[in-house]
Design an enzyme around this catalytic site. Structure first.
Site, mmCIF file in Angstrom:
data_model
loop_
_atom_site.group_PDB
_atom_site.id
_atom_site.type_symbol
_atom_site.label_atom_id
_atom_site.label_comp_id
_atom_site.label_asym_id
_atom_site.label_seq_id
_atom_site.Cartn_x
_atom_site.Cartn_y
_atom_site.Cartn_z
ATOM 1 N N GLY A 293 -2.418 0.227 -7.038
ATOM 2 C CA GLY A 293 -3.906 -0.022 -7.115
ATOM 3 C C GLY A 293 -4.242 0.882 -8.594
ATOM 4 N N GLY B 291 -8.555 -2.395 -0.249
ATOM 5 C CA GLY B 291 -8.016 -2.269 -1.514
ATOM 6 C C GLY B 291 -6.468 -2.538 -1.376
ATOM 7 N N HIS B 292 -5.868 -1.950 -0.247
ATOM 8 C CA HIS B 292 -4.436 -2.336 0.209
ATOM 9 C C HIS B 292 -4.283 -3.590 0.425
ATOM 10 C CE1 HIS B 292 -4.969 2.181 1.602
ATOM 11 N NE2 HIS B 292 -3.942 2.162 0.709
ATOM 12 N N GLY C 251 -0.950 4.206 4.088
ATOM 13 C CA GLY C 251 -1.720 3.716 5.834
ATOM 14 C C GLY C 251 -2.905 4.143 5.400
ATOM 15 N N ALA C 252 -3.743 4.001 6.668
ATOM 16 C CA ALA C 252 -5.213 4.123 6.513
ATOM 17 C C ALA C 252 -5.879 2.891 5.728
ATOM 18 C CB ALA C 252 -5.884 5.471 6.227
#
Ligand code: PAF
Length: 284
Positions: A147, A36-37, A31-32
């Site tokens: 990532g 990038g995600h 989360g957060a």
């Protein structure tokens, strides 16, 4: 997008997707969410018919209770971002759902997990293997996306996949950076304004390190990068290690860094930041 809270809901949705002949891409996250995600989601969306994103702050991978406590949690914003990114399912379970009883499994992750983050954060990679193996066995995706900022984590997950015999392609996606070079991380929100100003110095120094490494050996390059980062007020290097990109084993001091990865962990106030850079192969 459908939000799934239980393992049963996840298994049922995945069984239906497979029955419909769909390929499944899984993006595990804590989360957060940031760009990038979202780059992982974009890659998963391009490769698969069905995209599942898990959002779970996994307690078993935190060796520092304060880090677990302060880890940012932004579920409503995360769900909105995922919905807008075209995700099919967000799996957002509780700790009790994931760990109805303590997970006592110890994975034989071997040398890949013993150095760098593995040495500095005892138990961290075993916790990562625990949660990712659970997510893999519940979802059974065709592909899973991670990532490259957590370069060593990808090597550890590949090892876990080999140990457990999962037939899942591990897709490594490039690091996404702020315009000033700072690698995107959920922890960046915890930087003070002063910390945020100096933190881009980490990547700028790694870039200088790859130049320097063209004419210097591993030992000299490690010293050069560490000293340059430590000269920036507010930054303190925990380690900078030049390692083999596959085995993660540190290279001998007298070797050339060409083709290796330089992994760094830096403290900026009470925020622990990690980053890495791959040295160009010889002759490039
Ligand atoms: O990289 C992360 O965010 C976590 O380590 C992962 C892979 C989601 C497992 O909790």
């Amino acid at each position: 997008m459908k939000i799934l809270r239980t393992v049963h809901e996840l298994r049922t949705a995945m069984a239906q997707a497979r029955q419909d002949g769909k390929t499944i891409g899984l993006v595990p996250t804590m989360g957060a969410l940031h760009q990038g995600h979202l780059s992982l989601v974009k890659a998963a969306r391009a490769d698969n018919d069905c995209v599942v994103v898990s959002v779970f702050v996994n307690p078993t991978q935190f060796n520092n209770p304060a880090d677990l406590k302060t880890y940012p949690r932004t579920e409503a914003a995360d769900a909105e971002l995922l919905e807008n990114a075209g995700v099919d399912f967000a799996f957002i379970p509780s700790v009790e759902e994931v760990y109805p009883e303590p997970d006592t499994r110890v994975f034989d992750l071997g040398p890949v997990a013993e150095v760098m983050e593995g040495a500095m954060r005892p138990g961290h990679f075993n916790g990562v293997a625990q949660i990712v193996s659970k997510l893999f066995s519940w979802t059974m995706p065709d592909r899973a996306y991670f990532g490259c900022k957590d370069f060593q984590q990808i090597a550890v997950i590949r090892r876990m996949v080999e140990l457990e015999g999962f037939n899942i392609e591990i897709v490594a996606c490039p690091i996404v950076r702020e315009p000033d070079g700072l690698a995107l991380s959920s922890r960046n929100v915890r930087l003070t304004p002063e910390g945020r100003k100096v933190a881009p110095g980490i990547y700028q120094t790694l870039q200088k390190g790859t130049e320097y490494g063209m004419t210097h050996n591993v030992g000299e390059t490690q010293k050069y990068v560490t000293e340059l980062i430590d000269d920036i007020p507010g930054l303190r290097t925990e380690y900078f290690t030049i390692a083999d990109t596959r085995t993660m084993q540190p290279l001998a001091a007298d070797m050339s860094p060409a083709g290796a990865v330089g992994c760094v962990t830096v403290h900026c106030g009470d925020v622990r930041l990690i980053d890495n850079i791959v040295f160009p192969a010889a002759g490039k």
